[in-house]
Motif scaffolding. Structure first.
Motif, PDB file in Angstrom:
ATOM      1  N   ILE A 168       0.838  -1.206   0.000  1.00  0.00           N
ATOM      2  CA  ILE A 168       0.000   0.000   0.000  1.00  0.00           C
ATOM      3  C   ILE A 168       0.871   1.253   0.000  1.00  0.00           C
ATOM      4  O   ILE A 168       0.489   2.283  -0.552  1.00  0.00           O
ATOM      5  CB  ILE A 168      -0.965  -0.005   1.213  1.00  0.00           C
ATOM      6  N   GLU A 169       2.037   1.150   0.581  1.00  0.00           N
ATOM      7  CA  GLU A 169       2.909   2.325   0.658  1.00  0.00           C
ATOM      8  C   GLU A 169       3.325   2.823  -0.725  1.00  0.00           C
ATOM      9  O   GLU A 169       3.543   4.016  -0.900  1.00  0.00           O
ATOM     10  CB  GLU A 169       4.120   2.049   1.540  1.00  0.00           C
ATOM     11  N   VAL A 170       3.431   1.926  -1.710  1.00  0.00           N
ATOM     12  CA  VAL A 170       3.782   2.393  -3.050  1.00  0.00           C
ATOM     13  C   VAL A 170       2.670   3.302  -3.583  1.00  0.00           C
ATOM     14  O   VAL A 170       2.947   4.305  -4.250  1.00  0.00           O
ATOM     15  CB  VAL A 170       4.098   1.230  -4.023  1.00  0.00           C
ATOM     16  N   LEU A 171       1.433   2.994  -3.261  1.00  0.00           N
ATOM     17  CA  LEU A 171       0.327   3.864  -3.677  1.00  0.00           C
ATOM     18  C   LEU A 171       0.422   5.221  -2.980  1.00  0.00           C
ATOM     19  O   LEU A 171       0.163   6.260  -3.598  1.00  0.00           O
ATOM     20  CB  LEU A 171      -1.017   3.198  -3.389  1.00  0.00           C
ATOM     21  N   ARG A 194     -16.871  -1.902   2.465  1.00  0.00           N
ATOM     22  CA  ARG A 194     -17.560  -2.935   1.688  1.00  0.00           C
ATOM     23  C   ARG A 194     -17.118  -4.355   2.031  1.00  0.00           C
ATOM     24  O   ARG A 194     -17.798  -5.312   1.669  1.00  0.00           O
ATOM     25  CB  ARG A 194     -17.315  -2.715   0.197  1.00  0.00           C
ATOM     26  N   GLU A 195     -15.994  -4.501   2.692  1.00  0.00           N
ATOM     27  CA  GLU A 195     -15.456  -5.823   2.979  1.00  0.00           C
ATOM     28  C   GLU A 195     -16.481  -6.655   3.749  1.00  0.00           C
ATOM     29  O   GLU A 195     -17.047  -6.223   4.748  1.00  0.00           O
ATOM     30  CB  GLU A 195     -14.170  -5.711   3.801  1.00  0.00           C
ATOM     31  N   GLY A 196     -16.731  -7.851   3.242  1.00  0.00           N
ATOM     32  CA  GLY A 196     -17.660  -8.763   3.895  1.00  0.00           C
ATOM     33  C   GLY A 196     -19.120  -8.500   3.585  1.00  0.00           C
ATOM     34  O   GLY A 196     -20.000  -9.188   4.098  1.00  0.00           O
ATOM     35  N   VAL A 197     -19.384  -7.511   2.738  1.00  0.00           N
ATOM     36  CA  VAL A 197     -20.762  -7.184   2.360  1.00  0.00           C
ATOM     37  C   VAL A 197     -21.025  -7.758   0.969  1.00  0.00           C
ATOM     38  O   VAL A 197     -20.213  -7.596   0.060  1.00  0.00           O
ATOM     39  CB  VAL A 197     -20.990  -5.649   2.346  1.00  0.00           C
ATOM     40  N   SER A 198     -22.146  -8.414   0.819  1.00  0.00           N
ATOM     41  CA  SER A 198     -22.522  -8.952  -0.485  1.00  0.00           C
ATOM     42  C   SER A 198     -22.566  -7.831  -1.516  1.00  0.00           C
ATOM     43  O   SER A 198     -23.033  -6.723  -1.229  1.00  0.00           O
ATOM     44  CB  SER A 198     -23.904  -9.614  -0.367  1.00  0.00           C
ATOM     45  N   ASP A 222      -9.105   7.363   0.583  1.00  0.00           N
ATOM     46  CA  ASP A 222     -10.565   7.400   0.461  1.00  0.00           C
ATOM     47  C   ASP A 222     -11.083   6.118  -0.181  1.00  0.00           C
ATOM     48  O   ASP A 222     -12.103   5.571   0.236  1.00  0.00           O
ATOM     49  CB  ASP A 222     -11.002   8.615  -0.365  1.00  0.00           C
ATOM     50  N   VAL A 223     -10.375   5.643  -1.187  1.00  0.00           N
ATOM     51  CA  VAL A 223     -10.766   4.400  -1.858  1.00  0.00           C
ATOM     52  C   VAL A 223     -10.558   3.209  -0.919  1.00  0.00           C
ATOM     53  O   VAL A 223     -11.417   2.320  -0.830  1.00  0.00           O
ATOM     54  CB  VAL A 223      -9.992   4.215  -3.182  1.00  0.00           C
ATOM     55  N   LEU A 224      -9.438   3.196  -0.214  1.00  0.00           N
ATOM     56  CA  LEU A 224      -9.186   2.102   0.728  1.00  0.00           C
ATOM     57  C   LEU A 224     -10.238   2.069   1.831  1.00  0.00           C
ATOM     58  O   LEU A 224     -10.688   0.979   2.228  1.00  0.00           O
ATOM     59  CB  LEU A 224      -7.785   2.232   1.334  1.00  0.00           C
ATOM     60  N   ALA A 225     -10.666   3.229   2.301  1.00  0.00           N
ATOM     61  CA  ALA A 225     -11.721   3.278   3.321  1.00  0.00           C
ATOM     62  C   ALA A 225     -13.016   2.689   2.773  1.00  0.00           C
ATOM     63  O   ALA A 225     -13.736   1.977   3.489  1.00  0.00           O
ATOM     64  CB  ALA A 225     -11.938   4.713   3.793  1.00  0.00           C
TER      65      ALA A 225
END
Length: 108
Positions: free
Chosen positions: A4-7, A93-97, A85-88
């Motif tokens: 992630i640090e490269v981003l 959304r993680e774990g959400v259908s 912002d995208v990572l948040a």
């Protein structure tokens, strides 16, 4: 796992180039051209990504996705947003259908 640090380093470079002379930096030239030019590049890279996938050219696909991410990061920065912002949003959304997540956006 992705570094992630490269981003974050790329995002920092984009921020530094935002106010540079358009003659000295490709990124700066896009920022100075504005939203339409940046969106055109994102669309171009998305189309090239699709073509690489359809051609089953895996190396080309990786190159094009990298270009797509890069230009998407320029678009985010242009609008005062960042990779964080995208990572948040990914975390939200993680774990959400996918169906449930999509329905939650249309219900708003």
């Amino acid at each position: 796992m992705i570094d992630i640090e490269v981003l974050h380093r790329v995002a920092q470079t984009l921020a530094e180039r935002k106010d540079a002379s358009p003659e000295s930096s490709y990124v700066s030239s896009l920022f100075h051209k504005g939203t339409d030019a940046i969106c055109k590049k994102v669309a171009e890279e998305a189309a090239e990504t699709i073509m690489a996938a359809k051609d089953k050219d895996m190396l080309h696909l990786v190159w094009e996705v990298t270009d797509l991410w890069f230009h998407s990061m320029i678009l985010l920065a242009h609008h005062g947003l960042s990779v964080d912002d995208v990572l948040a949003e990914f975390r939200r959304r993680e774990g959400v259908s996918g169906i449930d997540e999509k329905n939650s956006r249309t219900a708003k």
